[in-house]
Design a protein around this motif. Structure first.
Motif, mmCIF file in Angstrom:
data_model
loop_
_atom_site.group_PDB
_atom_site.id
_atom_site.type_symbol
_atom_site.label_atom_id
_atom_site.label_comp_id
_atom_site.label_asym_id
_atom_site.label_seq_id
_atom_site.Cartn_x
_atom_site.Cartn_y
_atom_site.Cartn_z
ATOM 1 N N GLU A 1 0.816 -1.218 0.000
ATOM 2 C CA GLU A 1 0.000 0.000 0.000
ATOM 3 C C GLU A 1 0.848 1.265 0.000
ATOM 4 O O GLU A 1 0.372 2.329 -0.393
ATOM 5 N N SER A 2 2.110 1.148 0.425
ATOM 6 C CA SER A 2 2.979 2.320 0.481
ATOM 7 C C SER A 2 3.761 2.548 -0.815
ATOM 8 O O SER A 2 4.443 3.561 -0.941
ATOM 9 N N LEU A 3 3.664 1.631 -1.760
ATOM 10 C CA LEU A 3 4.422 1.771 -2.997
ATOM 11 C C LEU A 3 3.785 2.815 -3.903
ATOM 12 O O LEU A 3 2.552 2.924 -3.973
ATOM 13 N N PRO A 4 4.609 3.558 -4.632
ATOM 14 C CA PRO A 4 4.055 4.602 -5.508
ATOM 15 C C PRO A 4 3.382 4.064 -6.760
ATOM 16 O O PRO A 4 2.535 4.739 -7.352
ATOM 17 N N GLY A 5 3.748 2.870 -7.178
ATOM 18 C CA GLY A 5 3.198 2.314 -8.413
ATOM 19 C C GLY A 5 2.259 1.152 -8.150
ATOM 20 O O GLY A 5 1.940 0.813 -7.006
ATOM 21 N N ARG A 6 1.827 0.523 -9.225
ATOM 22 C CA ARG A 6 0.906 -0.611 -9.138
ATOM 23 C C ARG A 6 1.627 -1.821 -8.561
ATOM 24 O O ARG A 6 2.778 -2.095 -8.910
ATOM 25 N N SER A 7 0.942 -2.569 -7.694
ATOM 26 C CA SER A 7 1.586 -3.710 -7.051
ATOM 27 C C SER A 7 0.535 -4.720 -6.617
ATOM 28 O O SER A 7 -0.668 -4.459 -6.642
ATOM 29 N N MET A 8 1.018 -5.868 -6.197
ATOM 30 C CA MET A 8 0.178 -6.865 -5.557
ATOM 31 C C MET A 8 1.053 -7.636 -4.584
ATOM 32 O O MET A 8 2.282 -7.656 -4.725
ATOM 33 N N CYS A 9 0.454 -8.220 -3.560
ATOM 34 C CA CYS A 9 1.239 -9.020 -2.617
ATOM 35 C C CYS A 9 0.589 -10.384 -2.467
ATOM 36 O O CYS A 9 -0.638 -10.523 -2.534
ATOM 37 N N ILE A 10 1.441 -11.394 -2.285
ATOM 38 C CA ILE A 10 0.983 -12.777 -2.174
ATOM 39 C C ILE A 10 1.725 -13.423 -1.020
ATOM 40 O O ILE A 10 2.962 -13.468 -1.017
ATOM 41 N N GLU A 11 0.962 -13.902 -0.041
ATOM 42 C CA GLU A 11 1.580 -14.646 1.043
ATOM 43 C C GLU A 11 1.995 -16.007 0.511
ATOM 44 O O GLU A 11 1.156 -16.759 -0.011
ATOM 45 N N CYS A 12 3.270 -16.318 0.602
ATOM 46 C CA CYS A 12 3.776 -17.502 -0.083
ATOM 47 C C CYS A 12 5.051 -17.991 0.576
ATOM 48 O O CYS A 12 5.932 -17.191 0.916
ATOM 49 N N ASP A 13 5.176 -19.298 0.738
ATOM 50 C CA ASP A 13 6.380 -19.933 1.258
ATOM 51 C C ASP A 13 7.202 -20.416 0.064
ATOM 52 O O ASP A 13 6.735 -21.242 -0.728
ATOM 53 N N VAL A 14 8.433 -19.933 -0.074
ATOM 54 C CA VAL A 14 9.223 -20.281 -1.252
ATOM 55 C C VAL A 14 9.659 -21.746 -1.253
ATOM 56 O O VAL A 14 10.170 -22.223 -2.278
ATOM 57 N N THR A 15 9.455 -22.453 -0.145
ATOM 58 C CA THR A 15 9.765 -23.883 -0.151
ATOM 59 C C THR A 15 8.587 -24.714 -0.652
ATOM 60 O O THR A 15 8.713 -25.932 -0.790
ATOM 61 N N ASP A 16 7.465 -24.072 -0.934
ATOM 62 C CA ASP A 16 6.239 -24.739 -1.394
ATOM 63 C C ASP A 16 6.106 -24.523 -2.901
ATOM 64 O O ASP A 16 5.692 -23.459 -3.357
ATOM 65 N N ARG A 17 6.444 -25.536 -3.694
ATOM 66 C CA ARG A 17 6.440 -25.385 -5.152
ATOM 67 C C ARG A 17 5.045 -25.118 -5.696
ATOM 68 O O ARG A 17 4.869 -24.325 -6.619
ATOM 69 N N ALA A 18 4.046 -25.772 -5.122
ATOM 70 C CA ALA A 18 2.680 -25.568 -5.598
ATOM 71 C C ALA A 18 2.220 -24.142 -5.330
ATOM 72 O O ALA A 18 1.568 -23.511 -6.177
ATOM 73 N N ALA A 19 2.564 -23.607 -4.156
ATOM 74 C CA ALA A 19 2.185 -22.231 -3.825
ATOM 75 C C ALA A 19 2.886 -21.241 -4.743
ATOM 76 O O ALA A 19 2.290 -20.237 -5.162
#
Length: 312
Positions: free
Chosen positions: A62-80
């Motif tokens: 929400e603090s970024l000046p441009g368009r963005s999105m966030c995704i809660e994700c564990d990088v050890t989870d290939r499916a996620a």
């Protein structure tokens, strides 16, 4: 030229090579990842923030000046990660830049660090980087994009009491160098970023670690300086814009590359002297997670496994 959502072609000018493109930053909830998300958004990129701490990710997005999105994700989870890649492509467009930044650290003797905790560092820092590349390589091939692996000067010389972190960062460097040769024919470029002392919460306990404190104390004065995450992010952004094969933060680290064969012996000598001066003391402490981000990952990991974590 590159694709935007809906198939519209977007042109990037030579003086603004990143403008309008899509960037992925893992470990974006805090520290270097958060600062890099701000820096890339500031030069006109659409940024997808991936990380474990949803509330912090949302606050950053929400603090970024441009368009963005966030995704809660564990990088050890290939499916996620595969699901995250699909969501990014639909929501922002195919990625042109992917930064494998997610990382945690543990400080303490190997034999007094819980096996699960030691393995978690390897899983996040090394395997998580490979998982990130696997999920986004199809998009990078389509955009002829750039993959940046965040490594560390820990890959230059392994420090006792940091075995998992040093092993994972050396492995991540080797992974990126091997990947480079495989994907160059597809137009994908791979860079490795080497970070030195950086002012994140991971570094907050450095003075309590006798070996790390001694290593820093024995470095030349300029090399002891702790650089802010914001400054490091600016150096990384510059390297990303140039699609550099190596990115150094701070830039003078490039002159250390020819000296790398000397570093393991120097580190070992300093560490041996420090540990001998503290017989039993330093080696009696338990391995501990460093920083709030590491604790968040460790607690989330065990929450998802429905068990109480070993004492970190």
């Amino acid at each position: 030229m590159h694709d935007s959502p809906g198939g519209r072609r977007v042109r990037s000018s030579p003086d603004r090579p990143l403008h309008g493109r899509v960037a992925i930053v893992t470990g974006a909830a805090r520290g270097v990842g958060e600062a890099l998300a701000h820096s890339l958004s500031g030069v006109g990129m659409r940024v997808a923030l991936l990380g474990r701490e949803r509330a912090t990710l949302l606050e950053t997005a929400e603090s970024l000046p441009g368009r963005s999105m966030c995704i809660e994700c564990d990088v050890t989870d290939r499916a996620a990660l595969a699901d995250a890649a699909r969501r990014v492509e639909v929501g922002l467009g195919p990625a042109s830049v992917v930064v494998a930044n997610a990382g945690i650290a543990v400080s303490g003797p190997f034999d007094r660090t819980a096996a699960e905790l030691w393995q978690r560092v390897i899983d996040v820092n090394l395997t998580g980087s490979a998982n990130t590349a696997r999920a986004f390589l199809p998009q990078l091939a389509a955009t002829r994009g750039y993959f940046l692996q965040i490594a560390s000067t820990a890959a230059f010389g392994a420090a006792p009491m940091m075995s998992a972190y040093c092993a994972s960062k050396a492995g991540a460097e080797s992974f990126a160098l091997a990947l480079r040769g495989e994907v160059e024919p597809d137009g994908i470029q791979v860079g490795v970023a080497y970070l030195h002392w950086t002012g994140t919460d991971m570094l907050s306990g450095i003075d309590d670690d006798p070996v790390l404190a001694a290593l820093r104390r024995n470095q030349p004065r300029p090399a002891r300086r702790v650089h802010s995450a914001t400054q490091v992010a600016q150096w990384l952004t510059r390297g990303i814009a140039r699609r550099d094969r190596h990115v150094y933060a701070p830039p003078w680290l490039r002159w250390c590359q020819p000296l790398r064969p000397l570093f393991p012996a120097l580190v070992a000598r300093i560490a041996r002297r420090e540990l001998r001066a503290r017989p039993g003391g330093a080696m009696s402490s338990r391995g501990e997670v460093l920083g709030a981000g590491g604790h968040a990952d460790w607690n989330s990991y065990w929450a998802s496994h429905s068990a109480l974590p070993p004492d970190p």
